[in-house]
Design a protein around this motif. Structure first.
Motif, PDB file in Angstrom:
ATOM      1  N   PRO A   4       0.811  -1.225   0.000  1.00  0.00           N
ATOM      2  CA  PRO A   4       0.000   0.000   0.000  1.00  0.00           C
ATOM      3  C   PRO A   4       0.846   1.277   0.000  1.00  0.00           C
ATOM      4  CG  PRO A   4      -0.044  -1.036   2.160  1.00  0.00           C
ATOM      5  CD  PRO A   4       0.706  -1.972   1.247  1.00  0.00           C
ATOM      6  N   LEU A   5       0.327   2.283  -0.666  1.00  0.00           N
ATOM      7  CA  LEU A   5       0.898   3.629  -0.636  1.00  0.00           C
ATOM      8  C   LEU A   5       0.174   4.385   0.468  1.00  0.00           C
ATOM      9  CD1 LEU A   5       2.504   6.024  -1.901  1.00  0.00           C
ATOM     10  CD2 LEU A   5       0.499   6.400  -3.352  1.00  0.00           C
ATOM     11  N   ILE A   6       0.935   4.974   1.370  1.00  0.00           N
ATOM     12  CA  ILE A   6       0.339   5.736   2.465  1.00  0.00           C
ATOM     13  C   ILE A   6       0.741   7.195   2.297  1.00  0.00           C
ATOM     14  CG2 ILE A   6       0.240   6.053   4.967  1.00  0.00           C
ATOM     15  CD1 ILE A   6       1.078   3.018   5.120  1.00  0.00           C
ATOM     16  N   ILE A   7      -0.257   8.064   2.132  1.00  0.00           N
ATOM     17  CA  ILE A   7      -0.019   9.507   2.043  1.00  0.00           C
ATOM     18  C   ILE A   7      -0.735  10.151   3.217  1.00  0.00           C
ATOM     19  CG2 ILE A   7      -0.327  11.619   0.703  1.00  0.00           C
ATOM     20  CD1 ILE A   7      -0.309   9.921  -1.830  1.00  0.00           C
ATOM     21  N   GLU A   8       0.030  10.768   4.090  1.00  0.00           N
ATOM     22  CA  GLU A   8      -0.526  11.464   5.241  1.00  0.00           C
ATOM     23  C   GLU A   8      -0.333  12.954   5.048  1.00  0.00           C
ATOM     24  OE1 GLU A   8       1.857   9.473   8.201  1.00  0.00           O
ATOM     25  OE2 GLU A   8       0.161   8.191   8.763  1.00  0.00           O
ATOM     26  N   ALA A   9      -1.446  13.653   4.868  1.00  0.00           N
ATOM     27  CA  ALA A   9      -1.417  15.108   4.716  1.00  0.00           C
ATOM     28  C   ALA A   9      -2.433  15.684   5.695  1.00  0.00           C
ATOM     29  CB  ALA A   9      -1.751  15.508   3.287  1.00  0.00           C
ATOM     30  N   VAL A  10      -1.943  16.332   6.716  1.00  0.00           N
ATOM     31  CA  VAL A  10      -2.817  16.901   7.730  1.00  0.00           C
ATOM     32  C   VAL A  10      -3.501  18.133   7.144  1.00  0.00           C
ATOM     33  CG1 VAL A  10      -2.898  17.959  10.029  1.00  0.00           C
ATOM     34  CG2 VAL A  10      -1.324  16.055   9.572  1.00  0.00           C
ATOM     35  N   PRO A  11      -4.832  18.177   7.154  1.00  0.00           N
ATOM     36  CA  PRO A  11      -5.530  19.350   6.614  1.00  0.00           C
ATOM     37  C   PRO A  11      -5.007  20.640   7.251  1.00  0.00           C
ATOM     38  CG  PRO A  11      -7.097  17.605   7.110  1.00  0.00           C
ATOM     39  CD  PRO A  11      -5.763  17.164   7.668  1.00  0.00           C
ATOM     40  N   GLY A  12      -4.823  21.644   6.406  1.00  0.00           N
ATOM     41  CA  GLY A  12      -4.333  22.933   6.872  1.00  0.00           C
ATOM     42  C   GLY A  12      -2.824  23.063   6.875  1.00  0.00           C
ATOM     43  N   THR A  13      -2.111  21.996   6.472  1.00  0.00           N
ATOM     44  CA  THR A  13      -0.655  22.064   6.389  1.00  0.00           C
ATOM     45  C   THR A  13      -0.227  21.971   4.921  1.00  0.00           C
ATOM     46  OG1 THR A  13      -0.308  19.663   6.585  1.00  0.00           O
ATOM     47  CG2 THR A  13      -0.415  20.937   8.641  1.00  0.00           C
ATOM     48  N   SER A  14       1.017  22.328   4.655  1.00  0.00           N
ATOM     49  CA  SER A  14       1.506  22.331   3.269  1.00  0.00           C
ATOM     50  C   SER A  14       2.516  21.213   3.026  1.00  0.00           C
ATOM     51  CB  SER A  14       2.131  23.690   2.938  1.00  0.00           C
ATOM     52  OG  SER A  14       3.239  23.937   3.783  1.00  0.00           O
ATOM     53  N   TYR A  15       2.407  20.129   3.768  1.00  0.00           N
ATOM     54  CA  TYR A  15       3.331  19.025   3.559  1.00  0.00           C
ATOM     55  C   TYR A  15       2.581  17.692   3.591  1.00  0.00           C
ATOM     56  CZ  TYR A  15       3.101  18.401   8.606  1.00  0.00           C
ATOM     57  OH  TYR A  15       2.654  18.203   9.883  1.00  0.00           O
ATOM     58  N   ALA A  16       3.211  16.702   2.979  1.00  0.00           N
ATOM     59  CA  ALA A  16       2.666  15.349   2.990  1.00  0.00           C
ATOM     60  C   ALA A  16       3.797  14.381   3.301  1.00  0.00           C
ATOM     61  CB  ALA A  16       2.048  15.016   1.636  1.00  0.00           C
ATOM     62  N   ASP A  17       3.483  13.358   4.067  1.00  0.00           N
ATOM     63  CA  ASP A  17       4.421  12.283   4.344  1.00  0.00           C
ATOM     64  C   ASP A  17       3.946  11.050   3.591  1.00  0.00           C
ATOM     65  OD1 ASP A  17       6.294  13.557   6.104  1.00  0.00           O
ATOM     66  OD2 ASP A  17       4.674  13.649   7.573  1.00  0.00           O
ATOM     67  N   ILE A  18       4.821  10.510   2.764  1.00  0.00           N
ATOM     68  CA  ILE A  18       4.480   9.428   1.848  1.00  0.00           C
ATOM     69  C   ILE A  18       5.365   8.231   2.183  1.00  0.00           C
ATOM     70  CG2 ILE A  18       4.411   8.752  -0.584  1.00  0.00           C
ATOM     71  CD1 ILE A  18       4.390  11.997  -0.983  1.00  0.00           C
ATOM     72  N   THR A  19       4.749   7.075   2.358  1.00  0.00           N
ATOM     73  CA  THR A  19       5.488   5.866   2.704  1.00  0.00           C
ATOM     74  C   THR A  19       5.047   4.729   1.785  1.00  0.00           C
ATOM     75  OG1 THR A  19       5.517   6.588   5.013  1.00  0.00           O
ATOM     76  CG2 THR A  19       6.090   4.290   4.584  1.00  0.00           C
ATOM     77  N   SER A 123       7.320  15.583   1.647  1.00  0.00           N
ATOM     78  CA  SER A 123       7.174  16.569   0.572  1.00  0.00           C
ATOM     79  C   SER A 123       6.585  17.851   1.129  1.00  0.00           C
ATOM     80  CB  SER A 123       6.236  16.053  -0.531  1.00  0.00           C
ATOM     81  OG  SER A 123       6.832  15.007  -1.237  1.00  0.00           O
ATOM     82  N   VAL A 124       7.285  18.970   0.887  1.00  0.00           N
ATOM     83  CA  VAL A 124       6.840  20.266   1.382  1.00  0.00           C
ATOM     84  C   VAL A 124       6.483  21.143   0.181  1.00  0.00           C
ATOM     85  CG1 VAL A 124       7.447  22.306   2.730  1.00  0.00           C
ATOM     86  CG2 VAL A 124       8.335  20.061   3.400  1.00  0.00           C
ATOM     87  N   PHE A 125       5.280  21.679   0.199  1.00  0.00           N
ATOM     88  CA  PHE A 125       4.781  22.543  -0.875  1.00  0.00           C
ATOM     89  C   PHE A 125       4.765  23.986  -0.388  1.00  0.00           C
ATOM     90  CE2 PHE A 125       3.356  18.290  -1.488  1.00  0.00           C
ATOM     91  CZ  PHE A 125       3.397  18.090  -2.856  1.00  0.00           C
ATOM     92  N   SER A 126       4.682  24.929  -1.315  1.00  0.00           N
ATOM     93  CA  SER A 126       4.779  26.348  -0.935  1.00  0.00           C
ATOM     94  C   SER A 126       3.581  26.831  -0.134  1.00  0.00           C
ATOM     95  CB  SER A 126       4.976  27.220  -2.176  1.00  0.00           C
ATOM     96  OG  SER A 126       3.887  27.051  -3.064  1.00  0.00           O
ATOM     97  N   SER A 133      -4.266  21.259  -4.342  1.00  0.00           N
ATOM     98  CA  SER A 133      -4.441  21.184  -5.792  1.00  0.00           C
ATOM     99  C   SER A 133      -3.747  19.945  -6.363  1.00  0.00           C
ATOM    100  CB  SER A 133      -3.904  22.448  -6.456  1.00  0.00           C
ATOM    101  OG  SER A 133      -4.081  22.375  -7.845  1.00  0.00           O
ATOM    102  N   MET A 134      -2.539  19.666  -5.885  1.00  0.00           N
ATOM    103  CA  MET A 134      -1.828  18.467  -6.341  1.00  0.00           C
ATOM    104  C   MET A 134      -2.641  17.217  -6.011  1.00  0.00           C
ATOM    105  SD  MET A 134       1.093  19.140  -7.843  1.00  0.00           S
ATOM    106  CE  MET A 134       2.111  17.696  -7.639  1.00  0.00           C
ATOM    107  N   GLN A 135      -3.223  17.195  -4.834  1.00  0.00           N
ATOM    108  CA  GLN A 135      -4.037  16.042  -4.446  1.00  0.00           C
ATOM    109  C   GLN A 135      -5.262  15.917  -5.351  1.00  0.00           C
ATOM    110  OE1 GLN A 135      -4.236  17.259  -0.251  1.00  0.00           O
ATOM    111  NE2 GLN A 135      -3.385  15.259   0.271  1.00  0.00           N
ATOM    112  N   SER A 136      -5.917  17.022  -5.628  1.00  0.00           N
ATOM    113  CA  SER A 136      -7.125  16.961  -6.456  1.00  0.00           C
ATOM    114  C   SER A 136      -6.813  16.649  -7.920  1.00  0.00           C
ATOM    115  CB  SER A 136      -7.920  18.272  -6.349  1.00  0.00           C
ATOM    116  OG  SER A 136      -7.230  19.324  -6.989  1.00  0.00           O
ATOM    117  N   GLU A 137      -5.572  16.919  -8.349  1.00  0.00           N
ATOM    118  CA  GLU A 137      -5.166  16.649  -9.732  1.00  0.00           C
ATOM    119  C   GLU A 137      -4.670  15.217  -9.935  1.00  0.00           C
ATOM    120  OE1 GLU A 137      -5.357  18.593 -12.531  1.00  0.00           O
ATOM    121  OE2 GLU A 137      -6.514  19.999 -11.315  1.00  0.00           O
ATOM    122  N   GLY A 138      -4.682  14.403  -8.888  1.00  0.00           N
ATOM    123  CA  GLY A 138      -4.352  12.995  -9.063  1.00  0.00           C
ATOM    124  C   GLY A 138      -2.987  12.564  -8.552  1.00  0.00           C
TER     125      GLY A 138
END
Length: 158
Positions: A4-19, A123-126, A133-138
């Motif tokens: 499994p791909l695990i993407i943890e992105a806490v709402p309201g933050t600009s980063y995601a942890d992917i494992t 991954s840290v976004f601006s 947007s990246m999440q909604s774009e797939g």
């Protein structure tokens, strides 16, 4: 069955942890990120063809690749800030169709028991909006399909 791909992105933050875990040794997993011929075979969603237009895989180097599908072409580029063999890649990632928005990825490669391995990517976004947007774009679909292709590549290389 793939891991499994695990993407943890806490709402309201600009980063995601992917494992993601892989049924291959860490050296093979790292090589699939370092070797442009291997990289082009697995990066991105299924159905896209990837062409590497620039590849300088070293600390201070950079990359650019173009992906094509039935709907068009999409180019990506970045800089390899730190490369530590079989251990770490710190790089930037920019979709050229969305200029001025660059993420920074800290990708750690971990050896696991039984000749398996794991990627842990911070991954840290601006902004929060860019990540959303990246999440909604797939983003998840592209990563999942790419890592599934990587599983197949690693099994064939095995």
């Amino acid at each position: 069955m793939s891991n499994p791909l695990i993407i943890e992105a806490v709402p309201g933050t600009s980063y995601a942890d992917i494992t993601r875990e892989f049924d291959a040794p860490v050296e093979a997993l790292f090589r699939a990120h370092a070797d442009p011929e291997l990289f082009r075979q697995w990066i991105g969603p299924g159905g896209e063809r990837t062409e590497i237009t620039h590849w300088d895989f070293r600390t201070g180097g950079g990359y650019r690749f173009v992906q094509r599908d039935k709907d068009g072409e999409y180019a990506f580029r970045g800089v390899f800030h730190t490369v530590r063999e079989n251990e770490l890649i710190i790089q930037t990632f920019e979709f050229e169709g969305w200029p001025d928005e660059v993420s920074v990825d800290c990708i750690r490669f971990e050896a696991l028991e039984g000749g398996r391995s794991r990627i842990v990517d911070h991954s840290v976004f601006s902004t929060v909006e860019v990540l959303e947007s990246m999440q909604s774009e797939g983003m998840e679909r592209g990563m999942r399909e790419g890592y599934d292709k990587l599983d197949e590549l690693l099994a064939a290389e095995g």
